[in-house]
Design a protein around this motif. Structure first.
Motif, PDB file in Angstrom:
ATOM      1  N   ARG A   1     -12.434 -33.172 -41.281  1.00 60.89           N
ATOM      2  CA  ARG A   1     -13.748 -32.992 -40.663  1.00 60.89           C
ATOM      3  C   ARG A   1     -13.812 -33.504 -39.227  1.00 60.89           C
ATOM      4  O   ARG A   1     -14.451 -32.902 -38.376  1.00 60.89           O
ATOM      5  CB  ARG A   1     -14.810 -33.709 -41.512  1.00 60.89           C
ATOM      6  CG  ARG A   1     -14.958 -33.152 -42.912  1.00 60.89           C
ATOM      7  CD  ARG A   1     -16.078 -33.859 -43.660  1.00 60.89           C
ATOM      8  NE  ARG A   1     -15.774 -35.278 -43.889  1.00 60.89           N
ATOM      9  CZ  ARG A   1     -15.067 -35.727 -44.918  1.00 60.89           C
ATOM     10  NH1 ARG A   1     -14.563 -34.871 -45.803  1.00 60.89           N
ATOM     11  NH2 ARG A   1     -14.847 -37.025 -45.075  1.00 60.89           N
ATOM     12  N   ASP A   2     -13.174 -34.641 -38.985  1.00 60.72           N
ATOM     13  CA  ASP A   2     -13.261 -35.270 -37.675  1.00 60.72           C
ATOM     14  C   ASP A   2     -12.186 -36.350 -37.564  1.00 60.72           C
ATOM     15  O   ASP A   2     -11.377 -36.539 -38.487  1.00 60.72           O
ATOM     16  CB  ASP A   2     -14.651 -35.882 -37.454  1.00 60.72           C
ATOM     17  CG  ASP A   2     -15.113 -36.755 -38.627  1.00 60.72           C
ATOM     18  OD1 ASP A   2     -14.251 -37.389 -39.275  1.00 60.72           O
ATOM     19  OD2 ASP A   2     -16.328 -36.797 -38.899  1.00 60.72           O
TER      20      ASP A   2
ATOM     21  N   ARG B   1      -7.432 -29.726 -37.311  1.00 61.26           N
ATOM     22  CA  ARG B   1      -7.336 -31.117 -36.866  1.00 61.26           C
ATOM     23  C   ARG B   1      -6.180 -31.729 -37.650  1.00 61.26           C
ATOM     24  O   ARG B   1      -6.122 -31.571 -38.868  1.00 61.26           O
ATOM     25  CB  ARG B   1      -8.633 -31.881 -37.140  1.00 61.26           C
ATOM     26  CG  ARG B   1      -9.830 -31.387 -36.342  1.00 61.26           C
ATOM     27  CD  ARG B   1     -11.090 -32.148 -36.727  1.00 61.26           C
ATOM     28  NE  ARG B   1     -12.255 -31.681 -36.004  1.00 61.26           N
ATOM     29  CZ  ARG B   1     -12.672 -32.158 -34.836  1.00 61.26           C
ATOM     30  NH1 ARG B   1     -11.988 -33.143 -34.261  1.00 61.26           N
ATOM     31  NH2 ARG B   1     -13.740 -31.680 -34.242  1.00 61.26           N
TER      32      ARG B   1
END
Length: 323
Positions: free
Chosen positions: A111-112, A233
């Motif tokens: 997600r991040d 990512r």
């Protein structure tokens, strides 16, 4: 006089005997990677070498070979396995030996940055590292976060509907091709060296890459928008051959690991600073940044792992479950 000469000869012999083991105990570790000398990975490697030298009083030296001097990523990995190299920076290519590394290429898996840190530094990260050790005979020393991959285009792409039929270049990676097909785009593999001309001539409408490559490849000259899809990512590993690691003394191993931890923190600090600088630079060059509905994009690729990559289902679900 003769006695003095004999004494001097004896002292010289003793000094030589003392010096030889010291010289023989020095260790040089050859670290090859694919980046140029301006890249953050290279700067982190320099930090590592500096710390190792300091913590071993110069007995262990890390010699760095950037720009694929020791060969491509795969060639350097092969070199480590036969002793022609000792260390490298590597990612999914390790999946050729350690299958669990392949999960790093999954779209919308992380997600991040906070999610990445929890996984890479937590039990799942340890599990992946153990797979690398068991299957590839390489030891992970640390990891570095990679810049998120964003979609560039000449029209704003906020939702999957906006991407429908979009002719876009992707690297020849199954996750990338299947994922963008699921979203509704028309992805096609193409050598990176051909992308600028393809965008310039309209052969391709879009491409996806981290900000650093978008900037260095001058895509701002042929693309108007950076769509903040963040569809990939991931991180990359700094590894050493296990045989080479075991040839170090316990104190040298400890010094190397401490140096790697320091290099990690150094890289991460530079990384986040660079991401902000790159965005500002691209905006100054005329590119507009578009917020994307990442939840909608993620929903389009959620079933991909179940349909196309069943070997990753368990790991995928456990990563997704970490909050």
């Amino acid at each position: 006089m003769k006695k003095s000469i004999n004494t001097l000869l004896m002292l010289s012999l003793i000094l030589i005997m003392v010096a030889v083991p010291t010289l023989a105990s020095t260790v040089t570790l050859r670290l090859g990677h694919l980046s140029n000398t301006d890249h953050l990975w290279h700067k982190a490697c320099l930090k590592l070498a500096e710390e190792v030298k300091e913590r071993t009083d110069g007995v262990v030296k890390v010699e760095i070979f950037p720009n694929e001097i020791l060969g491509s990523e795969r060639e350097t990995l092969e070199g480590i396995r036969i002793g022609a190299a000792d260390m490298t920076i590597t990612g999914e290519t390790l999946g050729n030996w350690a299958p669990k590394v392949g999960i790093l290429g999954a779209m919308y898996l992380f997600r991040d940055s906070e999610h990445i840190n929890k996984i890479a530094s937590g039990p799942i990260g340890e599990e992946i590292e153990q797979d690398i050790l068991d299957k590839a005979n390489m030891r992970v020393l640390t990891w570095f976060e990679r810049g998120p991959r964003y979609l560039t285009s000449n029209r704003p792409i906020r939702t999957p509907e906006d991407a429908k039929g979009l002719k876009m270049r992707v690297p020849n990676v199954p996750w990338f091709i299947k994922g963008w097909q699921e979203i509704g785009a028309n992805p096609a593999p193409m050598a990176f060296s051909e992308v600028f001309t393809a965008l310039q001539q309209g052969v391709m409408d879009a491409q996806e890459n981290p900000l650093a490559l978008i900037d260095s490849a001058k895509f701002y000259e042929v693309q108007d928008y950076v769509n903040l899809t963040g569809h990939i990512r991931q991180w990359i590993y700094l590894v050493i051959g296990e045989d080479q690691y075991q040839n170090l003394t316990a104190d040298q191993q400890k010094a190397l690991q401490t140096a790697a931890d320091i290099a990690h923190d150094y890289h991460q600090k530079l990384f986040f600073k660079q991401q902000d600088e790159l965005r500002a630079s691209l905006e100054d060059k005329g590119m507009e940044f578009i917020e994307a509905d990442n939840a909608a994009f993620r929903e389009k690729v959620n079933n991909l792992v179940y349909e196309e990559f069943p070997e990753y289902i368990d790991l995928y679900e456990r990563i997704q479950a970490v909050k």
